[in-house]
Design an enzyme around this catalytic site. Sequence first.
Site, PDB file in Angstrom:
ATOM      1  N   ASN A 121       0.980   0.582   5.797  1.00 59.40           N
ATOM      2  CA  ASN A 121       1.571  -0.198   4.702  1.00 59.40           C
ATOM      3  C   ASN A 121       2.391  -1.318   5.333  1.00 59.40           C
ATOM      4  O   ASN A 121       3.251  -1.047   6.168  1.00 59.40           O
ATOM      5  CB  ASN A 121       2.473   0.705   3.848  1.00 59.40           C
ATOM      6  CG  ASN A 121       3.350  -0.076   2.858  1.00 59.40           C
ATOM      7  OD1 ASN A 121       4.448   0.366   2.543  1.00 59.40           O
ATOM      8  ND2 ASN A 121       2.887  -1.203   2.372  1.00 59.40           N
ATOM      9  N   ASP A 146      12.430  -8.677 -18.166  1.00 60.58           N
ATOM     10  CA  ASP A 146      11.462  -8.233 -17.153  1.00 60.58           C
ATOM     11  C   ASP A 146      12.187  -8.053 -15.829  1.00 60.58           C
ATOM     12  O   ASP A 146      13.272  -8.609 -15.616  1.00 60.58           O
ATOM     13  CB  ASP A 146      10.295  -9.227 -17.020  1.00 60.58           C
ATOM     14  CG  ASP A 146       9.000  -8.506 -16.630  1.00 60.58           C
ATOM     15  OD1 ASP A 146       9.075  -7.339 -16.204  1.00 60.58           O
ATOM     16  OD2 ASP A 146       7.921  -9.117 -16.757  1.00 60.58           O
ATOM     17  N   ASP A 147      11.561  -7.268 -14.923  1.00 63.12           N
ATOM     18  CA  ASP A 147      12.188  -7.062 -13.607  1.00 63.12           C
ATOM     19  C   ASP A 147      12.138  -8.349 -12.791  1.00 63.12           C
ATOM     20  O   ASP A 147      13.033  -8.633 -11.995  1.00 63.12           O
ATOM     21  CB  ASP A 147      11.485  -5.921 -12.853  1.00 63.12           C
ATOM     22  CG  ASP A 147       9.984  -6.088 -12.809  1.00 63.12           C
ATOM     23  OD1 ASP A 147       9.307  -5.567 -13.704  1.00 63.12           O
ATOM     24  OD2 ASP A 147       9.483  -6.794 -11.908  1.00 63.12           O
ATOM     25  N   CYS A 161       0.826  -1.202   0.000  1.00 57.95           N
ATOM     26  CA  CYS A 161       0.000   0.000   0.000  1.00 57.95           C
ATOM     27  C   CYS A 161       0.858   1.249   0.000  1.00 57.95           C
ATOM     28  O   CYS A 161       2.069   1.191   0.205  1.00 57.95           O
ATOM     29  CB  CYS A 161      -0.872   0.020   1.247  1.00 57.95           C
ATOM     30  SG  CYS A 161      -1.839  -1.475   1.436  1.00 57.95           S
ATOM     31  N   TYR A 180      10.563  -3.823  -8.132  1.00 62.55           N
ATOM     32  CA  TYR A 180       9.258  -3.683  -8.785  1.00 62.55           C
ATOM     33  C   TYR A 180       8.374  -2.569  -8.212  1.00 62.55           C
ATOM     34  O   TYR A 180       7.828  -1.766  -8.961  1.00 62.55           O
ATOM     35  CB  TYR A 180       8.508  -5.022  -8.711  1.00 62.55           C
ATOM     36  CG  TYR A 180       7.048  -4.949  -9.079  1.00 62.55           C
ATOM     37  CD1 TYR A 180       6.650  -4.683 -10.394  1.00 62.55           C
ATOM     38  CD2 TYR A 180       6.050  -5.141  -8.125  1.00 62.55           C
ATOM     39  CE1 TYR A 180       5.296  -4.609 -10.729  1.00 62.55           C
ATOM     40  CE2 TYR A 180       4.695  -5.074  -8.453  1.00 62.55           C
ATOM     41  CZ  TYR A 180       4.321  -4.807  -9.752  1.00 62.55           C
ATOM     42  OH  TYR A 180       2.997  -4.728 -10.085  1.00 62.55           O
ATOM     43  N   THR A 195       7.875  -1.590 -15.768  1.00 56.43           N
ATOM     44  CA  THR A 195       8.929  -1.486 -14.767  1.00 56.43           C
ATOM     45  C   THR A 195      10.310  -1.877 -15.298  1.00 56.43           C
ATOM     46  O   THR A 195      11.317  -1.338 -14.854  1.00 56.43           O
ATOM     47  CB  THR A 195       8.544  -2.337 -13.529  1.00 56.43           C
ATOM     48  OG1 THR A 195       7.318  -1.803 -13.028  1.00 56.43           O
ATOM     49  CG2 THR A 195       9.586  -2.272 -12.436  1.00 56.43           C
ATOM     50  N   GLY A 238      -1.049   0.508  -4.892  1.00 56.99           N
ATOM     51  CA  GLY A 238      -2.298  -0.141  -4.503  1.00 56.99           C
ATOM     52  C   GLY A 238      -3.433   0.369  -5.361  1.00 56.99           C
ATOM     53  O   GLY A 238      -3.634   1.582  -5.451  1.00 56.99           O
TER      54      GLY A 238
HETATM   55  O1  LIG Z   1       5.309 -13.256 -13.294  1.00 56.68           O
HETATM   56  P1  LIG Z   1       4.151 -12.386 -12.989  1.00 56.68           P
HETATM   57  O2  LIG Z   1       3.251 -13.002 -11.957  1.00 56.68           O
HETATM   58  O3  LIG Z   1       3.418 -11.969 -14.222  1.00 56.68           O
HETATM   59  O4  LIG Z   1       4.679 -11.084 -12.256  1.00 56.68           O
HETATM   60  C1  LIG Z   1       5.730 -10.307 -12.716  1.00 56.68           C
HETATM   61  C2  LIG Z   1       5.268  -9.220 -13.644  1.00 56.68           C
HETATM   62  O5  LIG Z   1       4.303  -8.353 -12.982  1.00 56.68           O
HETATM   63  C3  LIG Z   1       4.815  -7.039 -12.901  1.00 56.68           C
HETATM   64  O6  LIG Z   1       4.295  -6.206 -13.933  1.00 56.68           O
HETATM   65  P2  LIG Z   1       2.968  -5.323 -13.776  1.00 56.68           P
HETATM   66  O7  LIG Z   1       2.105  -5.519 -14.960  1.00 56.68           O
HETATM   67  O8  LIG Z   1       2.318  -5.565 -12.450  1.00 56.68           O
HETATM   68  O9  LIG Z   1       3.468  -3.798 -13.701  1.00 56.68           O
HETATM   69  P3  LIG Z   1       4.434  -2.870 -14.561  1.00 56.68           P
HETATM   70  O10 LIG Z   1       3.609  -2.253 -15.665  1.00 56.68           O
HETATM   71  O11 LIG Z   1       4.892  -1.845 -13.562  1.00 56.68           O
HETATM   72  O12 LIG Z   1       5.565  -3.657 -15.103  1.00 56.68           O
HETATM   73  C4  LIG Z   1       6.300  -7.164 -13.068  1.00 56.68           C
HETATM   74  O13 LIG Z   1       6.867  -5.973 -13.589  1.00 56.68           O
HETATM   75  C5  LIG Z   1       6.420  -8.305 -14.049  1.00 56.68           C
HETATM   76  O14 LIG Z   1       6.198  -7.844 -15.367  1.00 56.68           O
HETATM   77  N1  LIG Z   2      -0.001  -3.980   1.032  1.00 54.24           N
HETATM   78  C1  LIG Z   2      -0.208  -3.468   2.210  1.00 54.24           C
HETATM   79  O1  LIG Z   2       0.590  -2.689   2.722  1.00 54.24           O
HETATM   80  C2  LIG Z   2      -1.461  -3.940   2.906  1.00 54.24           C
HETATM   81  C3  LIG Z   2      -1.770  -3.315   4.252  1.00 54.24           C
HETATM   82  C4  LIG Z   2      -2.717  -4.184   5.057  1.00 54.24           C
HETATM   83  N2  LIG Z   2      -2.072  -5.419   5.468  1.00 54.24           N
HETATM   84  C5  LIG Z   2      -3.979  -4.462   4.269  1.00 54.24           C
HETATM   85  O2  LIG Z   2      -4.167  -5.562   3.778  1.00 54.24           O
HETATM   86  O3  LIG Z   2      -4.780  -3.563   4.120  1.00 54.24           O
HETATM   87 MG   LIG Z   3       5.839  -5.689 -15.446  1.00 61.07          MG
END
Ligand SMILES: O=P(O)(O)OC[C@H]1O[C@H](OP(=O)(O)OP(=O)(O)O)[C@H](O)[C@@H]1O
Ligand SMILES: NC(=O)CC[C@H](N)C(=O)O
Ligand SMILES: [Mg+2]
Length: 504
Positions: free
Chosen positions: A101, A364-365, A2, A256, A302, A28
């Site tokens: 958070n 990818d990241d 969050c 990320y 990312t 979030g």
């Molecule tokens: O293996 P997975 O379960 O798919 O998770 C990893 C992926 O998810 C995230 O991207 P996301 O689309 O959340 O955000 P971004 O646009 O910031 O890259 C991260 O950057 C990877 O691309």
């Molecule tokens: N990702 C978070 O920081 C979550 C905060 C809290 N544990 C919730 O679920 O609301």
């Molecule tokens: Mg991504």
Amino acid sequence: MCGIVGIVGHSPVNQLIYDALTVLQHRGQDAAGICTLDGEAFRLRKANGLVKDVFETKHMHRLQGSTGIGHVRYPTAGSSSSSEAQPFYVNSPFGITLAHNGNLTNYDELVALMAVMRRHINTGSDSELMLNVLAHELQQSGGQRPSADEVFHAVTQLNRQVRGAYAAVALIIGVGMVAFRDPFGIRPLVLGKKKTEQGYEYMVASESVALDASGFATMRDVMPGEAIFVDNDGQLFTRQCADQVHHVPCIFEYVYFSRPDSTLDQISVYGSRVNMGTKLGAKIAREWRDHDIDVVIPIPETSCDIALQIATELNLPYRQGFVKNRYIGRTFIMPGQVQRKKSVRRKLNAIDQEFKGKNVLLVDDSIVRGTTSEQIIEMAREAGAKKVYFASAAPEIRFPNVYGIDMPTSEELIAYGRDVDEICDKIRADGLIFQDIEDLEAAVREANPSIEHFETSVFTGSYVTGDIDQTYLDRLNASRSDDAKAAKSGEQSTNLEIHNLCHP
Ligand SMILES: O=P(O)(O)OC[C@H]1O[C@H](OP(=O)(O)OP(=O)(O)O)[C@H](O)[C@@H]1O
Ligand SMILES: NC(=O)CC[C@H](N)C(=O)O
Ligand SMILES: [Mg+2]
């Protein structure tokens, strides 16, 4: 993961908090909330949805006051019901509202403790629980209006009882704003100030980018175990409130979660990602000496800074072969696998000419569940790629996270029980390479060598708080796996959604 924000100002803060939440939206996407202090009354608006959808003009008008806190939520405990959107509120003592958070790891123990203290917890949220621990401790101070010393004592007592990861901010009516970070500093929290004619205004936020956007100058990071208190007269007090401190910030913030233009614990997120690219590029050059890669392509968004640096290291062209739909959010932090899976193709589309007849290296990241990599490799082939190689700037993720990332079970992770070749087969790549953990840590540490260790449990299975065992992980799996959440979804929709002071 969050996002939280808190401001003690001299003029209305509603718009400032709204703006700060919009730049923390990437932390979030499920729910958002703002609570301001208008004279002696809290004004609260919170609901499921993005910041732009939760706050209409009528809500903004009602959020009067020059002090307030805000939250964007990515659920990691309880449910995604709007009754668990934050900030939370308790009426006694004084009236307190809190945004959090992180994720607490001794939930059951604290629930039992609160029951003994005759405090009712209405939801499954660990954040509501932490608010009640704080309220209980402030109650003990006994006086009409707790002093800074008494507020710090309450946080010290809270730190002794609460385990897990937390960066939190709370408003106490007639007293002030208090913000605190857990003794390991797992989740980030930064402090800023702004000079006005009436004196300084203070702000805390999950990331420095929120201070930038609100016109606040970054003062420093809140230290692990430290509490920041701004009293009703706008005076700032700070105190170390943990008996023992060991700074172990979450490395996934750099991989990320955080925005590249943020600096956390004196480390530029962007700079750390460039370093990740340098290290991974060097590993590719070392291990794939005779590679036949024609072009490096990032998987937006990312990984873009990482991929560009890998291309530079390998002396190869960098091309943005995928176009991201700017109206689709992050897929990884969506609440269910069906939604996550559907979103990849809605979010990313290939430009054929960048793939046709080429051997491409997709970067990818991280690879977590493999949702993105599996589909994106298929898309690259459909676009005409000859060979598709894949590089991940984070090592294999094989263990659940218990500190605020919703990865509750190993079984959902693509690298669980598989070696690199097996993962490569599963995502149907022609070659797959992961960053080494030592290189990842070194890439992030470079800007702040005083941080000896990072929170890296998703790669190593070692949990810094020392309270995580298999029984805990089994319980987490039973309550929060995608299947468990799907089974509970009916329950959530019938939740009464009690939130005090709600203005629909
Ligand atoms: O293996 P997975 O379960 O798919 O998770 C990893 C992926 O998810 C995230 O991207 P996301 O689309 O959340 O955000 P971004 O646009 O910031 O890259 C991260 O950057 C990877 O691309
Ligand atoms: N990702 C978070 O920081 C979550 C905060 C809290 N544990 C919730 O679920 O609301
Ligand atoms: Mg991504």
